[in-house]
Design a protein around this motif. Structure first.
Motif, mmCIF file in Angstrom:
data_model
loop_
_atom_site.group_PDB
_atom_site.id
_atom_site.type_symbol
_atom_site.label_atom_id
_atom_site.label_comp_id
_atom_site.label_asym_id
_atom_site.label_seq_id
_atom_site.Cartn_x
_atom_site.Cartn_y
_atom_site.Cartn_z
ATOM 1 N N PRO A 48 0.736 -1.262 0.200
ATOM 2 C CA PRO A 48 -0.196 0.344 -0.019
ATOM 3 C C PRO A 48 0.746 1.355 0.188
ATOM 4 C CG PRO A 48 -0.873 -1.594 1.588
ATOM 5 C CD PRO A 48 0.447 -2.177 0.989
ATOM 6 N N ALA A 49 0.214 2.297 -0.574
ATOM 7 C CA ALA A 49 0.967 3.647 -0.591
ATOM 8 C C ALA A 49 2.129 3.584 -1.677
ATOM 9 C CB ALA A 49 1.445 4.156 0.725
ATOM 10 N N ARG A 50 2.046 2.622 -2.347
ATOM 11 C CA ARG A 50 3.101 2.594 -3.434
ATOM 12 C C ARG A 50 2.263 2.367 -4.860
ATOM 13 N NH1 ARG A 50 4.745 3.404 0.631
ATOM 14 N NH2 ARG A 50 6.425 2.989 1.825
ATOM 15 N N ALA A 51 2.797 2.782 -5.927
ATOM 16 C CA ALA A 51 2.318 2.317 -7.257
ATOM 17 C C ALA A 51 3.300 1.817 -8.376
ATOM 18 C CB ALA A 51 1.799 3.824 -7.793
ATOM 19 N N ALA A 52 2.847 1.172 -9.359
ATOM 20 C CA ALA A 52 3.652 0.935 -10.370
ATOM 21 C C ALA A 52 2.955 1.542 -11.467
ATOM 22 C CB ALA A 52 3.498 -0.690 -10.304
ATOM 23 N N LEU A 53 3.873 1.954 -12.411
ATOM 24 C CA LEU A 53 3.539 2.667 -13.686
ATOM 25 C C LEU A 53 4.013 1.818 -14.949
ATOM 26 C CD1 LEU A 53 2.247 4.911 -15.320
ATOM 27 C CD2 LEU A 53 4.448 6.110 -15.202
ATOM 28 N N ILE A 54 3.398 1.292 -15.761
ATOM 29 C CA ILE A 54 3.619 0.295 -16.695
ATOM 30 C C ILE A 54 3.340 0.691 -17.814
ATOM 31 C CG2 ILE A 54 3.257 -2.175 -17.462
ATOM 32 C CD1 ILE A 54 1.956 -2.636 -14.472
ATOM 33 N N GLU A 55 4.451 0.514 -18.998
ATOM 34 C CA GLU A 55 4.144 1.121 -20.345
ATOM 35 C C GLU A 55 2.940 0.176 -21.028
ATOM 36 O OE1 GLU A 55 6.805 2.199 -24.278
ATOM 37 O OE2 GLU A 55 7.790 1.299 -22.298
ATOM 38 N N ALA A 56 2.310 0.755 -21.904
ATOM 39 C CA ALA A 56 1.598 0.208 -22.799
ATOM 40 C C ALA A 56 2.382 -0.996 -23.425
ATOM 41 C CB ALA A 56 0.641 1.085 -23.762
ATOM 42 N N GLY A 57 1.643 -2.348 -23.584
ATOM 43 C CA GLY A 57 2.194 -3.452 -24.538
ATOM 44 C C GLY A 57 3.283 -3.874 -23.827
ATOM 45 N N ARG A 58 3.675 -3.547 -22.534
ATOM 46 C CA ARG A 58 4.676 -4.157 -21.858
ATOM 47 C C ARG A 58 4.349 -5.554 -20.881
ATOM 48 N NH1 ARG A 58 10.183 -3.094 -23.207
ATOM 49 N NH2 ARG A 58 10.063 -0.991 -24.115
ATOM 50 N N THR A 59 4.841 -6.757 -21.364
ATOM 51 C CA THR A 59 4.431 -8.046 -20.445
ATOM 52 C C THR A 59 5.185 -7.871 -18.996
ATOM 53 O OG1 THR A 59 3.772 -9.063 -22.353
ATOM 54 C CG2 THR A 59 4.250 -10.552 -20.248
ATOM 55 N N ILE A 60 4.488 -7.906 -18.106
ATOM 56 C CA ILE A 60 4.929 -8.277 -16.565
ATOM 57 C C ILE A 60 4.364 -9.405 -16.008
ATOM 58 C CG2 ILE A 60 5.426 -5.678 -16.408
ATOM 59 C CD1 ILE A 60 2.993 -5.766 -14.438
ATOM 60 N N ARG A 61 5.084 -9.996 -15.188
ATOM 61 C CA ARG A 61 4.388 -11.198 -14.422
ATOM 62 C C ARG A 61 3.865 -10.665 -13.179
ATOM 63 N NH1 ARG A 61 5.026 -17.049 -14.340
ATOM 64 N NH2 ARG A 61 4.436 -16.776 -16.462
ATOM 65 N N VAL A 62 2.854 -10.995 -12.638
ATOM 66 C CA VAL A 62 2.146 -10.559 -11.434
ATOM 67 C C VAL A 62 1.935 -11.755 -10.691
ATOM 68 C CG1 VAL A 62 0.224 -9.174 -10.247
ATOM 69 C CG2 VAL A 62 1.102 -8.492 -12.388
ATOM 70 N N SER A 63 2.296 -11.680 -9.306
ATOM 71 C CA SER A 63 1.865 -12.823 -8.177
ATOM 72 C C SER A 63 1.051 -12.186 -7.017
ATOM 73 C CB SER A 63 3.038 -13.600 -7.856
ATOM 74 O OG SER A 63 4.023 -12.984 -7.346
ATOM 75 N N ILE A 64 0.431 -12.640 -6.377
ATOM 76 C CA ILE A 64 -0.425 -12.145 -5.412
ATOM 77 C C ILE A 64 -0.188 -13.215 -4.122
ATOM 78 C CG2 ILE A 64 -2.676 -11.379 -4.530
ATOM 79 C CD1 ILE A 64 -3.562 -11.008 -7.283
ATOM 80 N N PRO A 65 0.670 -12.853 -3.252
ATOM 81 C CA PRO A 65 0.849 -13.747 -2.157
ATOM 82 C C PRO A 65 0.090 -13.965 -1.133
ATOM 83 C CG PRO A 65 2.326 -11.882 -2.048
ATOM 84 C CD PRO A 65 1.556 -11.751 -3.551
ATOM 85 N N GLN A 66 -0.822 -12.838 -1.117
ATOM 86 C CA GLN A 66 -1.966 -12.715 -0.029
ATOM 87 C C GLN A 66 -3.148 -11.764 -0.683
ATOM 88 O OE1 GLN A 66 -0.306 -10.510 3.219
ATOM 89 N NE2 GLN A 66 0.481 -8.923 2.172
ATOM 90 N N PRO A 67 -4.384 -11.837 -0.186
ATOM 91 C CA PRO A 67 -5.440 -10.973 -0.878
ATOM 92 C C PRO A 67 -4.944 -9.789 -0.884
ATOM 93 C CG PRO A 67 -6.455 -12.822 0.784
ATOM 94 C CD PRO A 67 -4.901 -12.773 0.845
ATOM 95 N N VAL A 68 -5.387 -8.963 -2.041
ATOM 96 C CA VAL A 68 -5.171 -7.563 -2.190
ATOM 97 C C VAL A 68 -6.057 -6.804 -2.819
ATOM 98 C CG1 VAL A 68 -4.255 -8.132 -4.550
ATOM 99 C CG2 VAL A 68 -3.124 -6.100 -3.311
ATOM 100 N N THR A 69 -6.388 -5.624 -2.485
ATOM 101 C CA THR A 69 -7.251 -4.739 -3.156
ATOM 102 C C THR A 69 -6.236 -3.576 -3.804
ATOM 103 O OG1 THR A 69 -8.972 -5.058 -1.452
ATOM 104 C CG2 THR A 69 -9.030 -2.924 -3.000
ATOM 105 N N THR A 70 -6.749 -3.532 -5.122
ATOM 106 C CA THR A 70 -5.930 -2.542 -5.838
ATOM 107 C C THR A 70 -7.020 -1.301 -6.557
ATOM 108 O OG1 THR A 70 -6.480 -3.668 -8.034
ATOM 109 C CG2 THR A 70 -4.332 -4.181 -6.621
ATOM 110 N N ALA A 71 -6.170 -0.208 -6.966
ATOM 111 C CA ALA A 71 -6.861 0.822 -7.419
ATOM 112 C C ALA A 71 -6.062 1.019 -9.006
ATOM 113 C CB ALA A 71 -6.975 2.085 -6.863
ATOM 114 N N SER A 72 -6.673 0.769 -10.025
ATOM 115 C CA SER A 72 -6.043 0.715 -11.160
ATOM 116 C C SER A 72 -6.515 2.070 -12.046
ATOM 117 C CB SER A 72 -6.194 -0.468 -11.978
ATOM 118 O OG SER A 72 -5.822 -1.412 -11.291
ATOM 119 N N VAL A 73 -5.491 2.704 -12.682
ATOM 120 C CA VAL A 73 -5.847 3.709 -13.918
ATOM 121 C C VAL A 73 -5.059 3.560 -14.917
ATOM 122 C CG1 VAL A 73 -5.931 6.333 -13.901
ATOM 123 C CG2 VAL A 73 -5.993 5.192 -11.811
ATOM 124 N N LEU A 74 -6.127 3.488 -16.285
ATOM 125 C CA LEU A 74 -5.426 3.216 -17.685
ATOM 126 C C LEU A 74 -5.480 4.539 -18.222
ATOM 127 C CD1 LEU A 74 -6.844 0.396 -16.314
ATOM 128 C CD2 LEU A 74 -5.911 -0.405 -18.675
#
Length: 250
Positions: A48-74
């Motif tokens: 929490p309180a951190r953000a990731a900025l990901i460029e369009a078309g870039r593939t990243i690998r995401v793992s969720i070690p525990q339940p998570v709530t996210t806010a996303s902006v596209l």
């Protein structure tokens, strides 16, 4: 006409790693729990309180070690500039948090944004693109070769207890000198430096997960004393564990 930008909030259960690629620039914020992101041979933790900025078309690998709530902006690629890096993780400022919350009023839709909404998303992009210029140091190498990836996995599995470099090398089928060379060549770090970062990352996950005392977390991630844990944590993040936890809950 689809919106130039939109936002949504979702809650996800713990999940195994999976690949993610979207056709818009993606601002991903964790509001509860923590995500792990991997790209370009490195891995980041997104508490929490951190953000990731990901460029369009870039593939990243995401793992969720525990339940998570996210806010996303596209953001449509024509609405904003290209992010400074394909993937950047950084601290959200109070202004950025407020803008993310305000932009939450506009989810996916075919109707164009009102002028006020366009202004808000443009302001959010300007603020977060600038913040992305100062990325978080909370990152560890993911490794390229199968042997190093296996060594990293084994190291992470034994963070809570004593873990010996010689034992890790034996389990991946390399002599210690060869494995040490792999660490230097593929990560630019020693195994011990990677171990220290992994322990701090695990501690951040624990800090984000609940209210477990800092001393208990220190022992759970392999530190025998609170002072040693605080020193390692401050060296990487610039804050004490308590200060870091407070930043999750402004």
């Amino acid at each position: 006409m689809t919106r130039h930008a939109y936002s949504f909030v979702r809650t996800f259960p713990a999940e195994a790693p999976r690949d993610l690629c979207v056709d818009r620039h993606y601002l991903l914020c964790a509001s509860a729990g923590a995500l792990r992101l991997e790209a370009q041979g490195q891995a980041w933790l997104l508490p929490p309180a951190r953000a990731a900025l990901i460029e369009a078309g870039r593939t990243i690998r995401v793992s969720i070690p525990q339940p998570v709530t996210t806010a996303s902006v596209l953001f449509d690629t024509g609405f904003t500039a290209v992010p400074p890096q394909p993937l950047t993780v950084f601290d959200l400022s109070p202004l950025a948090r407020a803008l993310v919350a305000e932009c939450g009023a506009w989810g996916p839709g075919d109707e164009p944004l009102p002028a006020y909404g366009e202004a808000l998303f443009a302001a959010l992009a300007a603020v977060t693109w600038r913040l992305a210029g100062e990325p978080s140091p909370v990152v560890v190498p993911a490794g390229r070769s199968p042997e190093l990836r296996r060594a990293l996995h084994l190291t992470e599995e034994h963070l809570a207890g004593p873990v010996r470099f010689e034992d890790v090398a034996a389990q991946v089928g390399l002599v210690p000198r060869s494995l040490a060379r792999r660490f230097e060549e593929e990560t630019g770090m020693t195994w011990r430096a990677v171990l220290r970062r992994m322990r701090v990352l695990r501690a951040i996950e624990e800090l984000a997960a609940g209210d477990r005392p800092v001393t208990a977390i220190a022992y759970r991630v392999g530190y025998g004393s609170l002072s040693a844990f605080n020193a390692a944590f401050r060296e990487l993040t610039g804050r004490t564990p308590t200060e870091y936890r407070t930043s999750f809950r402004p």
